[in-house]
Design a protein around this motif. Structure first.
Motif, PDB file in Angstrom:
ATOM      1  N   ILE A 114      -2.097   5.785  -4.245  1.00 47.40           N
ATOM      2  CA  ILE A 114      -3.297   4.975  -4.460  1.00 47.40           C
ATOM      3  C   ILE A 114      -3.300   3.823  -3.469  1.00 47.40           C
ATOM      4  N   ALA A 115      -4.482   3.395  -3.084  1.00 46.64           N
ATOM      5  CA  ALA A 115      -4.641   2.202  -2.248  1.00 46.64           C
ATOM      6  C   ALA A 115      -5.002   1.025  -3.149  1.00 46.64           C
ATOM      7  N   VAL A 116      -4.344  -0.091  -2.909  1.00 48.67           N
ATOM      8  CA  VAL A 116      -4.497  -1.271  -3.768  1.00 48.67           C
ATOM      9  C   VAL A 116      -4.717  -2.502  -2.914  1.00 48.67           C
ATOM     10  N   GLU A 117      -5.710  -3.310  -3.297  1.00 50.40           N
ATOM     11  CA  GLU A 117      -5.891  -4.613  -2.680  1.00 50.40           C
ATOM     12  C   GLU A 117      -5.300  -5.674  -3.604  1.00 50.40           C
ATOM     13  N   VAL A 118      -4.345  -6.441  -3.096  1.00 57.92           N
ATOM     14  CA  VAL A 118      -3.740  -7.523  -3.862  1.00 57.92           C
ATOM     15  C   VAL A 118      -4.490  -8.809  -3.540  1.00 57.92           C
ATOM     16  N   VAL A 119      -4.990  -9.459  -4.576  1.00 56.49           N
ATOM     17  CA  VAL A 119      -5.764 -10.688  -4.422  1.00 56.49           C
ATOM     18  C   VAL A 119      -4.891 -11.864  -4.827  1.00 56.49           C
ATOM     19  N   ASP A 120      -4.556 -12.702  -3.878  1.00 58.61           N
ATOM     20  CA  ASP A 120      -3.691 -13.853  -4.115  1.00 58.61           C
ATOM     21  C   ASP A 120      -4.430 -15.112  -3.677  1.00 58.61           C
ATOM     22  N   PRO A 121      -4.967 -15.898  -4.609  1.00 53.64           N
ATOM     23  CA  PRO A 121      -5.707 -17.101  -4.245  1.00 53.64           C
ATOM     24  C   PRO A 121      -4.910 -18.083  -3.388  1.00 53.64           C
TER      25      PRO A 121
ATOM     26  N   THR B 106       2.272   1.460   3.054  1.00 51.79           N
ATOM     27  CA  THR B 106       1.715   1.261   4.387  1.00 51.79           C
ATOM     28  C   THR B 106       0.418   0.469   4.297  1.00 51.79           C
ATOM     29  N   PRO B 107       0.084  -0.277   5.350  1.00 47.24           N
ATOM     30  CA  PRO B 107      -1.177  -1.028   5.343  1.00 47.24           C
ATOM     31  C   PRO B 107      -2.377  -0.096   5.221  1.00 47.24           C
ATOM     32  N   ALA B 108      -3.420  -0.565   4.543  1.00 50.82           N
ATOM     33  CA  ALA B 108      -4.657   0.197   4.379  1.00 50.82           C
ATOM     34  C   ALA B 108      -5.835  -0.704   4.712  1.00 50.82           C
ATOM     35  N   THR B 109      -6.946  -0.092   5.046  1.00 54.24           N
ATOM     36  CA  THR B 109      -8.141  -0.871   5.420  1.00 54.24           C
ATOM     37  C   THR B 109      -9.041  -1.152   4.232  1.00 54.24           C
TER      38      THR B 109
ATOM     39  N   GLY C 152      -2.849 -17.140  -1.008  1.00 49.51           N
ATOM     40  CA  GLY C 152      -2.697 -16.577   0.325  1.00 49.51           C
ATOM     41  C   GLY C 152      -1.292 -16.155   0.709  1.00 49.51           C
ATOM     42  N   ILE C 153      -0.386 -16.105  -0.242  1.00 53.91           N
ATOM     43  CA  ILE C 153       0.996 -15.744   0.082  1.00 53.91           C
ATOM     44  C   ILE C 153       1.160 -14.236   0.184  1.00 53.91           C
ATOM     45  N   ALA C 154       0.509 -13.500  -0.692  1.00 50.38           N
ATOM     46  CA  ALA C 154       0.762 -12.057  -0.795  1.00 50.38           C
ATOM     47  C   ALA C 154      -0.509 -11.224  -0.695  1.00 50.38           C
ATOM     48  N   SER C 155      -1.584 -11.781  -0.192  1.00 46.17           N
ATOM     49  CA  SER C 155      -2.846 -11.042  -0.103  1.00 46.17           C
ATOM     50  C   SER C 155      -2.724  -9.894   0.899  1.00 46.17           C
ATOM     51  N   GLY C 156      -3.438  -8.808   0.626  1.00 51.01           N
ATOM     52  CA  GLY C 156      -3.458  -7.692   1.556  1.00 51.01           C
ATOM     53  C   GLY C 156      -3.818  -6.399   0.858  1.00 51.01           C
ATOM     54  N   THR C 157      -3.957  -5.356   1.649  1.00 52.32           N
ATOM     55  CA  THR C 157      -4.310  -4.040   1.124  1.00 52.32           C
ATOM     56  C   THR C 157      -3.274  -3.029   1.608  1.00 52.32           C
ATOM     57  N   TRP C 158      -2.767  -2.236   0.674  1.00 50.03           N
ATOM     58  CA  TRP C 158      -1.713  -1.274   0.987  1.00 50.03           C
ATOM     59  C   TRP C 158      -1.974   0.061   0.294  1.00 50.03           C
ATOM     60  N   ARG C 159      -1.486   1.118   0.921  1.00 49.92           N
ATOM     61  CA  ARG C 159      -1.464   2.432   0.285  1.00 49.92           C
ATOM     62  C   ARG C 159      -0.040   2.678  -0.209  1.00 49.92           C
ATOM     63  N   VAL C 160       0.069   3.005  -1.483  1.00 45.80           N
ATOM     64  CA  VAL C 160       1.363   3.242  -2.120  1.00 45.80           C
ATOM     65  C   VAL C 160       1.462   4.722  -2.437  1.00 45.80           C
ATOM     66  N   ALA C 161       2.403   5.395  -1.829  1.00 43.33           N
ATOM     67  CA  ALA C 161       2.615   6.825  -2.061  1.00 43.33           C
ATOM     68  C   ALA C 161       4.016   7.021  -2.630  1.00 43.33           C
TER      69      ALA C 161
ATOM     70  N   ALA D 104     -10.051   0.977  -3.614  1.00 41.00           N
ATOM     71  CA  ALA D 104     -10.998   0.976  -4.723  1.00 41.00           C
ATOM     72  C   ALA D 104     -10.563   0.049  -5.844  1.00 41.00           C
ATOM     73  N   VAL D 105      -9.272  -0.294  -5.864  1.00 40.68           N
ATOM     74  CA  VAL D 105      -8.732  -1.106  -6.955  1.00 40.68           C
ATOM     75  C   VAL D 105      -8.261  -2.449  -6.411  1.00 40.68           C
ATOM     76  N   GLN D 106      -8.663  -3.512  -7.093  1.00 36.80           N
ATOM     77  CA  GLN D 106      -8.191  -4.862  -6.781  1.00 36.80           C
ATOM     78  C   GLN D 106      -7.266  -5.334  -7.898  1.00 36.80           C
ATOM     79  N   VAL D 107      -6.112  -5.878  -7.520  1.00 34.15           N
ATOM     80  CA  VAL D 107      -5.117  -6.340  -8.484  1.00 34.15           C
ATOM     81  C   VAL D 107      -4.839  -7.811  -8.237  1.00 34.15           C
TER      82      VAL D 107
END
Length: 417
Positions: free
Chosen positions: A331-338, A358-361, A340-349, A364-367
């Motif tokens: 699944i691809a996950v966007e981590v939302v960190d107000p 791995t990084p993803a562009t 700014g320490i851990a923000s980003g989008t990754w694919r977890v396999a 569909a899911v924001q955590v």
């Protein structure tokens, strides 16, 4: 803010005025009585063993203040380890002794100390930070989520106590001083095999052996120790307890068992204690066999469930790469960190217990970063967190996230700090 200065120091070889001032500030922050010189000296030895870094915020002294050597805010960090599943223990930033003096609230002192510590830990290569809290409403805003819980319980050890299956008696009483090494050895094995376990700190040695009690500022002569032995005669469980004669109750300070046989053996020993009618325990294992092993399940009463340790992910890619996954998935996950320490989008396999991250562009899911802390060790379900507003996305994708982070059992931690 302009009158505040920040200082950092490691633990010196002796109890200096600066160190004593920091120690006294912590006691003030937690409404503890003033510790003796012996207590302060013991504390110095213990935090030195654990390698704590001490940070403080200081205000200028005035005619009526406590003095310039006593900080108005304290913050301590050390690198210890957390079991992230699959037998892997990962270095993490442990945070404790966080205080801000009542007279200096709402000045950003905690935000300054916390922000600096989290970024420093991330820059040093740590992917996780952990703490325990006295107030539940503070640390979510810094990105921490509840990661483990503890259950308090009361057990009737009188006539109602009985086990469905007989347990071979393999318990021995042992001297309190000898229990220190045994407890360390049993804990090391426990820590290596239980997801969610946090490394125990030095203060546990004296606390559970009765050598020193921080509440009474002296030795605890009421503590007794026992050990459970496996079939080969090796320790696989350890017990620390004290008896309150007035209430005919045994207070269990620590019950550490490597498996159900050791746990039930220690419970059988506790129930056999003379002149005791009940036992109280603050941290009943979430996978304890006792509720199912009792002939009368109502002999055990869960008296409370509370948050225990809180987790903050500092580097999602690194943290997820060392987490054990009990289910395969991707699944691809966007981590939302107000912050700014851990923000980003990754694919977890995840395959065969480990994940490639791995990084993803896009995802569909924001955590929310708090939710990631609660997902990480397996305490929370992603669908529950979505209902709480901490995870966002289509229902099917949230369900996929829940399946991926599902663990075969809940996290189990026995150590506070």
């Amino acid at each position: 803010m302009s009158d505040i200065t920040y200082r950092t120091f490691d633990i010196p070889d002796a109890l200096t005025d600066e160190l004593r001032g920091w120690y006294d500030a912590v006691g003030l922050g937690f409404h503890q009585k003033q510790g003796s010189d012996e207590a302060a000296g013991r504390w110095r030895e213990e935090v030195s063993r654990d390698g704590w870094r001490l940070d403080g915020a200081y205000a200028p002294a005035s005619e009526h203040s406590l003095g310039a050597h006593i900080p108005v805010a304290t913050f301590a960090t050390t690198t210890q380890s957390i079991n992230t599943g699959g037998g892997h223990v990962e270095p993490a930033c442990f945070i404790t002794d966080v205080t801000v003096r009542t007279t200096h609230r709402r000045r950003g002192l905690l935000s300054h100390l916390m922000g600096a510590a989290l970024r420093r830990a991330r820059d040093e290569g740590l992917s996780l930070a952990a703490l325990t809290v006295t107030e539940g409403g503070i640390y979510g805003r810094f990105g921490f989520g509840v990661a483990t819980q503890h259950r308090s319980a009361e057990i009737d050890t009188g006539l109602r106590f009985g086990l469905v299956a007989p347990v071979e008696p393999r318990v021995e009483m042992m001297p309190n001083d000898a229990s220190v090494a045994v407890r360390r050895a049993v804990f090391d094995r426990f820590h290596a095999t239980h997801r969610g376990s946090h490394q125990r700190l030095a203060f546990y040695d004296a606390l559970l052996s009765g050598a020193w009690d921080w509440d009474s500022d002296g030795p605890n002569k009421a503590i007794r120790s026992a050990v459970h032995l496996d079939a080969s005669g090796q320790p696989d469980g350890v017990l620390s307890y004290e008896i309150d004669e007035q209430s005919s109750a045994v207070k269990i300070r620590d019950l550490l068992a490597l498996d159900a046989g050791a746990e039930l053996g220690l419970w059988q020993f506790i129930a056999a204690l003379d002149l005791v009618e009940k036992a109280t325990l603050r941290r009943l294992s979430p996978t304890s066999a006792l509720p199912w092993a009792l002939t009368d399940p109502r002999a055990l009463k869960v008296t409370g469930v509370e948050d225990f340790t809180w987790l903050r992910v500092l580097d999602p890619a690194a943290a997820l790469a060392v987490r054990a996954f009990d289910a395969d998935g991707e699944i691809a996950v966007e981590v939302v960190d107000p912050r700014g320490i851990a923000s980003g989008t990754w694919r977890v396999a995840a395959r065969a217990g480990r994940a490639e991250v791995t990084p993803a562009t896009e995802a569909a899911v924001q955590v929310d970063i708090r939710a990631l802390g609660s997902l990480y060790l397996g305490l929370a379900d992603a669908r529950t967190l979505a209902a709480a507003g901490l995870v966002h996305g289509p229902a099917a994708d949230v369900a996929a996230l829940a399946r991926l982070f599902r663990t075969d059992g809940p996290p189990h931690n026995t150590s506070g700090f």
